[in-house]
Design an enzyme around this catalytic site. Structure first.
Site, PDB file in Angstrom:
ATOM      1  N   GLU A 141       0.821  -1.222   0.000  1.00 54.60           N
ATOM      2  CA  GLU A 141       0.000   0.000   0.000  1.00 54.60           C
ATOM      3  C   GLU A 141       0.854   1.272   0.000  1.00 54.60           C
ATOM      4  OE1 GLU A 141      -3.259   0.550  -0.315  1.00 54.60           O
ATOM      5  OE2 GLU A 141      -3.595  -1.584  -0.628  1.00 54.60           O
ATOM      6  N   HIS A 198       3.664   1.792  -1.707  1.00 49.39           N
ATOM      7  CA  HIS A 198       3.944   2.093  -3.112  1.00 49.39           C
ATOM      8  C   HIS A 198       2.680   2.627  -3.799  1.00 49.39           C
ATOM      9  CE1 HIS A 198       6.987  -1.268  -2.420  1.00 49.39           C
ATOM     10  NE2 HIS A 198       7.754  -0.293  -2.842  1.00 49.39           N
TER      11      HIS A 198
HETATM   12  P1  AMP Z   1      11.337   0.448  -2.746  1.00 48.22           P
HETATM   13  O1  AMP Z   1      10.559  -0.423  -3.663  1.00 48.22           O
HETATM   14  O2  AMP Z   1      11.423  -0.052  -1.350  1.00 48.22           O
HETATM   15  O3  AMP Z   1      12.656   0.866  -3.337  1.00 48.22           O
HETATM   16  O4  AMP Z   1      10.511   1.787  -2.610  1.00 48.22           O
HETATM   17  C1  AMP Z   1      10.095   2.516  -3.747  1.00 48.22           C
HETATM   18  C2  AMP Z   1       9.540   3.840  -3.301  1.00 48.22           C
HETATM   19  O5  AMP Z   1       8.440   3.625  -2.416  1.00 48.22           O
HETATM   20  C3  AMP Z   1      10.573   4.682  -2.515  1.00 48.22           C
HETATM   21  O6  AMP Z   1      10.421   6.043  -2.892  1.00 48.22           O
HETATM   22  C4  AMP Z   1      10.160   4.461  -1.096  1.00 48.22           C
HETATM   23  O7  AMP Z   1      10.509   5.525  -0.234  1.00 48.22           O
HETATM   24  C5  AMP Z   1       8.661   4.351  -1.236  1.00 48.22           C
HETATM   25  N1  AMP Z   1       8.084   3.650  -0.086  1.00 48.22           N
HETATM   26  C6  AMP Z   1       8.402   2.411   0.371  1.00 48.22           C
HETATM   27  N2  AMP Z   1       7.701   2.126   1.481  1.00 48.22           N
HETATM   28  C7  AMP Z   1       6.924   3.213   1.729  1.00 48.22           C
HETATM   29  C8  AMP Z   1       5.976   3.549   2.745  1.00 48.22           C
HETATM   30  N3  AMP Z   1       5.681   2.714   3.739  1.00 48.22           N
HETATM   31  N4  AMP Z   1       5.374   4.753   2.674  1.00 48.22           N
HETATM   32  C9  AMP Z   1       5.667   5.623   1.674  1.00 48.22           C
HETATM   33  N5  AMP Z   1       6.545   5.373   0.696  1.00 48.22           N
HETATM   34  C10 AMP Z   1       7.161   4.183   0.721  1.00 48.22           C
END
Ligand code: AMP
Length: 256
Positions: A33, A35
């Protein structure tokens, strides 16, 4: 939703969408959620939305979880289709690193300390892949989560330093009902570890009130975290990183 695996396909699909503003959400997949909240914000900010999934090898150290990082492209694609994303970009390594990872740029001083103390190559890997993705996608706006707060600062700095002309928007942290920041790595947590993980945000919030960072570290160790990389204050936030078994969790809250 179109799925592009090459930069050529991506350009073709972009052209088919025609005029308007493009917003972009880079991810490493195993979507949750958090993402999807970025995707929803992207839809508010632009006419068309592009999401990418790429587990970037250059931001993982050899001992880290690159091989075991969760990969579930079909499920992710279904979730993005439901959000009415226009294009999903899923490049492979040879598309993103045709030079064999030889040409590199360095992260700016926002990368100093915190994550870099414990993951020295992480932000150089992040700026390298994000700049390459930005050249491929050429968005007007890109959305990053405040969950990775230092990463957001590093990206803002990269875009300013290189005059990339892309608006960077930081999205609020999506949390579960207990306040645990959603993360793809939460999938690694065992039933015993989950309740401990759920205390991370609680203890960071307390530290934001008391200003006592040392006490917060001790509390994390006391409730069952195996190692605390840091609890620190920067950018008007209290940021923390701690280990539960093989899982490294990060979170941050506003300073009070
Ligand atoms: P990742 O797939 O973990 O590299 O994350 C991709 C993007 O989603 C990055 O900009 C993260 O900061 C964002 N993201 C991951 N988890 C969350 C969360 N719980 N709340 C808001 N953004 C998130």
């Amino acid at each position: 939703m179109k799925i592009a695996r090459t930069i050529e396909d991506l350009s073709t699909y972009k052209k088919e969408l025609g005029e308007g503003k493009f917003a972009y959400v880079p991810t490493m997949g195993a979507l949750h959620e958090g993402h999807l909240s970025l995707v929803q914000l992207a839809k508010e900010k632009a006419d068309h939305v592009i999401v990418s999934i790429f587990v970037n090898p250059t931001q993982f150290a050899p001992h880290e979880d690159f091989d075991s990082y969760p990969r579930m492209e079909e499920k992710d694609a279904r979730m993005l289709e439901e959000e009415e994303v226009d294009i999903l970009f899923v490049p492979n390594e040879s598309v993103m690193y045709p030079d064999g990872k030889n040409s590199t740029i360095k992260a700016g001083d926002a990368a100093e300390g915190l994550e870099t103390t414990f993951r020295p190559h992480f932000f150089d890997g992040v700026v390298n892949i994000v700049s390459r993705l930005f050249w491929a996608v050429k968005p007007d706006v890109a959305i990053f989560g405040q969950k990775d707060f230092q990463q957001l600062q590093v990206i803002i700095q990269m875009v300013e330093d290189q005059n990339m002309g892309i608006e960077i928007i930081g999205a609020p942290i999506a949390r579960d009902e207990s306040g645990l920041a959603l993360s793809s790595r939460n999938l690694y947590l065992s039933a015993e570890e989950l309740p401990i993980a759920r205390q991370l945000n609680v203890i960071l919030r307390e530290a934001a009130k008391t200003g006592n960072l040392e006490e917060a570290e001790q509390k994390l160790l006391g409730i069952g975290f195996d190692k605390v990389d840091y609890v620190a204050s920067r950018w008007n936030r209290i940021l923390g990183a701690a280990w539960l078994g093989k899982t490294r969790l990060i979170d941050n809250v506003a300073s009070e």
